[in-house]
Design a protein around this motif. Sequence first.
Motif, PDB file in Angstrom:
ATOM      1  N   LEU A 130       0.860  -1.261  -0.273  1.00  0.00           N
ATOM      2  CA  LEU A 130      -0.028   0.044   0.086  1.00  0.00           C
ATOM      3  C   LEU A 130       0.945   1.278   0.000  1.00  0.00           C
ATOM      4  O   LEU A 130       1.937   1.184   0.514  1.00  0.00           O
ATOM      5  CB  LEU A 130      -1.004   0.074   1.192  1.00  0.00           C
ATOM      6  CG  LEU A 130      -1.800  -1.107   1.432  1.00  0.00           C
ATOM      7  CD1 LEU A 130      -2.663  -1.053   2.703  1.00  0.00           C
ATOM      8  CD2 LEU A 130      -2.763  -1.043   0.277  1.00  0.00           C
ATOM      9  N   PHE A 131       0.115   2.164  -0.621  1.00  0.00           N
ATOM     10  CA  PHE A 131       1.175   3.639  -0.605  1.00  0.00           C
ATOM     11  C   PHE A 131      -0.062   4.774  -0.493  1.00  0.00           C
ATOM     12  O   PHE A 131      -1.209   4.640  -0.979  1.00  0.00           O
ATOM     13  CB  PHE A 131       1.509   3.811  -2.163  1.00  0.00           C
ATOM     14  CG  PHE A 131       2.738   2.898  -2.313  1.00  0.00           C
ATOM     15  CD1 PHE A 131       4.084   3.257  -1.989  1.00  0.00           C
ATOM     16  CD2 PHE A 131       2.683   1.641  -3.196  1.00  0.00           C
ATOM     17  CE1 PHE A 131       5.104   2.467  -2.398  1.00  0.00           C
ATOM     18  CE2 PHE A 131       3.602   0.834  -3.240  1.00  0.00           C
ATOM     19  CZ  PHE A 131       4.690   1.315  -2.864  1.00  0.00           C
ATOM     20  N   ILE A 146      -5.171   6.005  -0.815  1.00  0.00           N
ATOM     21  CA  ILE A 146      -4.531   4.915  -0.403  1.00  0.00           C
ATOM     22  C   ILE A 146      -4.518   3.887  -1.409  1.00  0.00           C
ATOM     23  O   ILE A 146      -5.585   3.430  -1.818  1.00  0.00           O
ATOM     24  CB  ILE A 146      -4.868   4.296   1.086  1.00  0.00           C
ATOM     25  CG1 ILE A 146      -5.081   5.210   2.017  1.00  0.00           C
ATOM     26  CG2 ILE A 146      -4.182   2.880   1.517  1.00  0.00           C
ATOM     27  CD1 ILE A 146      -3.623   5.633   2.444  1.00  0.00           C
ATOM     28  N   MET A 147      -3.574   3.610  -2.179  1.00  0.00           N
ATOM     29  CA  MET A 147      -3.610   2.757  -3.286  1.00  0.00           C
ATOM     30  C   MET A 147      -2.570   1.502  -3.040  1.00  0.00           C
ATOM     31  O   MET A 147      -1.594   1.379  -2.384  1.00  0.00           O
ATOM     32  CB  MET A 147      -2.678   3.616  -4.484  1.00  0.00           C
ATOM     33  CG  MET A 147      -3.450   4.597  -5.144  1.00  0.00           C
ATOM     34  SD  MET A 147      -4.912   4.526  -5.925  1.00  0.00           S
ATOM     35  CE  MET A 147      -5.323   6.125  -6.631  1.00  0.00           C
ATOM     36  N   HIS A 148      -3.206   0.448  -3.596  1.00  0.00           N
ATOM     37  CA  HIS A 148      -2.431  -0.844  -3.924  1.00  0.00           C
ATOM     38  C   HIS A 148      -1.285  -0.612  -4.993  1.00  0.00           C
ATOM     39  O   HIS A 148      -2.175  -0.626  -6.137  1.00  0.00           O
ATOM     40  CB  HIS A 148      -3.229  -2.187  -3.797  1.00  0.00           C
ATOM     41  CG  HIS A 148      -2.598  -3.400  -3.908  1.00  0.00           C
ATOM     42  ND1 HIS A 148      -2.160  -3.965  -4.996  1.00  0.00           N
ATOM     43  CD2 HIS A 148      -1.810  -4.103  -2.834  1.00  0.00           C
ATOM     44  CE1 HIS A 148      -1.489  -5.065  -4.702  1.00  0.00           C
ATOM     45  NE2 HIS A 148      -1.315  -5.197  -3.446  1.00  0.00           N
ATOM     46  N   ALA A 149      -0.105  -0.995  -5.100  1.00  0.00           N
ATOM     47  CA  ALA A 149       0.703  -1.192  -6.320  1.00  0.00           C
ATOM     48  C   ALA A 149       1.810  -2.092  -5.845  1.00  0.00           C
ATOM     49  O   ALA A 149       2.232  -1.977  -4.600  1.00  0.00           O
ATOM     50  CB  ALA A 149       1.295   0.433  -6.566  1.00  0.00           C
ATOM     51  N   ASP A 150       2.553  -2.603  -6.995  1.00  0.00           N
ATOM     52  CA  ASP A 150       3.671  -3.645  -6.493  1.00  0.00           C
ATOM     53  C   ASP A 150       5.026  -2.643  -6.352  1.00  0.00           C
ATOM     54  O   ASP A 150       5.838  -3.084  -5.480  1.00  0.00           O
ATOM     55  CB  ASP A 150       3.720  -4.349  -7.746  1.00  0.00           C
ATOM     56  CG  ASP A 150       2.955  -5.219  -7.991  1.00  0.00           C
ATOM     57  OD1 ASP A 150       2.120  -5.687  -7.257  1.00  0.00           O
ATOM     58  OD2 ASP A 150       2.625  -5.680  -9.172  1.00  0.00           O
ATOM     59  N   ILE A 161       6.874   1.796  -5.782  1.00  0.00           N
ATOM     60  CA  ILE A 161       6.552   2.998  -5.607  1.00  0.00           C
ATOM     61  C   ILE A 161       6.435   3.532  -7.159  1.00  0.00           C
ATOM     62  O   ILE A 161       5.448   4.726  -7.322  1.00  0.00           O
ATOM     63  CB  ILE A 161       7.564   3.688  -4.908  1.00  0.00           C
ATOM     64  CG1 ILE A 161       7.099   5.201  -4.286  1.00  0.00           C
ATOM     65  CG2 ILE A 161       8.696   4.159  -5.535  1.00  0.00           C
ATOM     66  CD1 ILE A 161       7.872   5.680  -2.928  1.00  0.00           C
ATOM     67  N   GLU A 162       7.080   3.107  -8.095  1.00  0.00           N
ATOM     68  CA  GLU A 162       7.037   3.638  -9.543  1.00  0.00           C
ATOM     69  C   GLU A 162       5.610   3.543 -10.010  1.00  0.00           C
ATOM     70  O   GLU A 162       4.881   4.254 -10.548  1.00  0.00           O
ATOM     71  CB  GLU A 162       7.997   2.855 -10.473  1.00  0.00           C
ATOM     72  CG  GLU A 162       9.504   3.352  -9.881  1.00  0.00           C
ATOM     73  CD  GLU A 162      10.053   2.781  -8.716  1.00  0.00           C
ATOM     74  OE1 GLU A 162      11.137   2.971  -8.165  1.00  0.00           O
ATOM     75  OE2 GLU A 162       9.645   1.511  -8.402  1.00  0.00           O
ATOM     76  N   ALA A 163       5.246   2.374  -9.703  1.00  0.00           N
ATOM     77  CA  ALA A 163       3.645   1.889 -10.279  1.00  0.00           C
ATOM     78  C   ALA A 163       2.570   2.970  -9.296  1.00  0.00           C
ATOM     79  O   ALA A 163       1.599   3.236  -9.868  1.00  0.00           O
ATOM     80  CB  ALA A 163       3.304   0.316  -9.866  1.00  0.00           C
ATOM     81  N   ALA A 164       2.782   2.923  -8.139  1.00  0.00           N
ATOM     82  CA  ALA A 164       1.800   4.126  -7.252  1.00  0.00           C
ATOM     83  C   ALA A 164       2.029   5.529  -7.912  1.00  0.00           C
ATOM     84  O   ALA A 164       0.965   6.197  -8.229  1.00  0.00           O
ATOM     85  CB  ALA A 164       2.248   4.086  -5.901  1.00  0.00           C
ATOM     86  N   LYS A 165       3.227   5.768  -8.455  1.00  0.00           N
ATOM     87  CA  LYS A 165       3.489   6.967  -9.096  1.00  0.00           C
ATOM     88  C   LYS A 165       2.743   7.264 -10.477  1.00  0.00           C
ATOM     89  O   LYS A 165       1.984   8.216 -10.661  1.00  0.00           O
ATOM     90  CB  LYS A 165       5.029   7.492  -9.181  1.00  0.00           C
ATOM     91  CG  LYS A 165       5.170   8.772  -9.868  1.00  0.00           C
ATOM     92  CD  LYS A 165       6.640   9.144  -9.772  1.00  0.00           C
ATOM     93  CE  LYS A 165       6.737  10.509 -10.463  1.00  0.00           C
ATOM     94  NZ  LYS A 165       5.935  11.308 -11.195  1.00  0.00           N
ATOM     95  N   ALA A 166       2.519   6.106 -11.124  1.00  0.00           N
ATOM     96  CA  ALA A 166       1.869   5.985 -12.293  1.00  0.00           C
ATOM     97  C   ALA A 166       0.548   6.102 -12.067  1.00  0.00           C
ATOM     98  O   ALA A 166      -0.184   6.843 -12.966  1.00  0.00           O
ATOM     99  CB  ALA A 166       2.225   4.762 -13.157  1.00  0.00           C
ATOM    100  N   LEU A 167      -0.132   5.590 -11.103  1.00  0.00           N
ATOM    101  CA  LEU A 167      -1.510   5.747 -10.850  1.00  0.00           C
ATOM    102  C   LEU A 167      -1.629   7.135 -10.459  1.00  0.00           C
ATOM    103  O   LEU A 167      -2.818   7.805 -10.745  1.00  0.00           O
ATOM    104  CB  LEU A 167      -1.825   4.733  -9.724  1.00  0.00           C
ATOM    105  CG  LEU A 167      -1.823   3.254  -9.885  1.00  0.00           C
ATOM    106  CD1 LEU A 167      -2.045   2.486  -8.498  1.00  0.00           C
ATOM    107  CD2 LEU A 167      -2.679   2.995 -10.972  1.00  0.00           C
TER     108      LEU A 167
END
Length: 97
Positions: A2-3, A56-60, A62-68
């Motif tokens: 989570l991020f 609050i996002m689920h991503a694999d 931090i780069e994927a969270a940034k893309a979201l």
Amino acid sequence: MLFALLCKDKPDHLNVRMETRPAHVEYLNKLNAEGALKMAGPFLDGEGKPCGTLAIMHADTIEAAKALADGDPYAKAGLFESVDIKPFNWVFNNPEA
């Protein structure tokens, strides 16, 4: 993983937020359906007006969270003064725990 996405609006950009809100909500509904969105909502100023966003996002990664975060229509419209992304451990009241 989570991020937490902590987004601060630019001053005097409430109009941008309101004009872009339908596309933003559509984007978050899509992320929710995909399982990426865990929770989201606006920060409020002293007058009760939106002035930022917490998501609050689920991503694999931090780069994927940034893309979201970058894909959010609010970000694309230039609403945010800053976006801080931090790994997050949901300990209390996590409905999935």
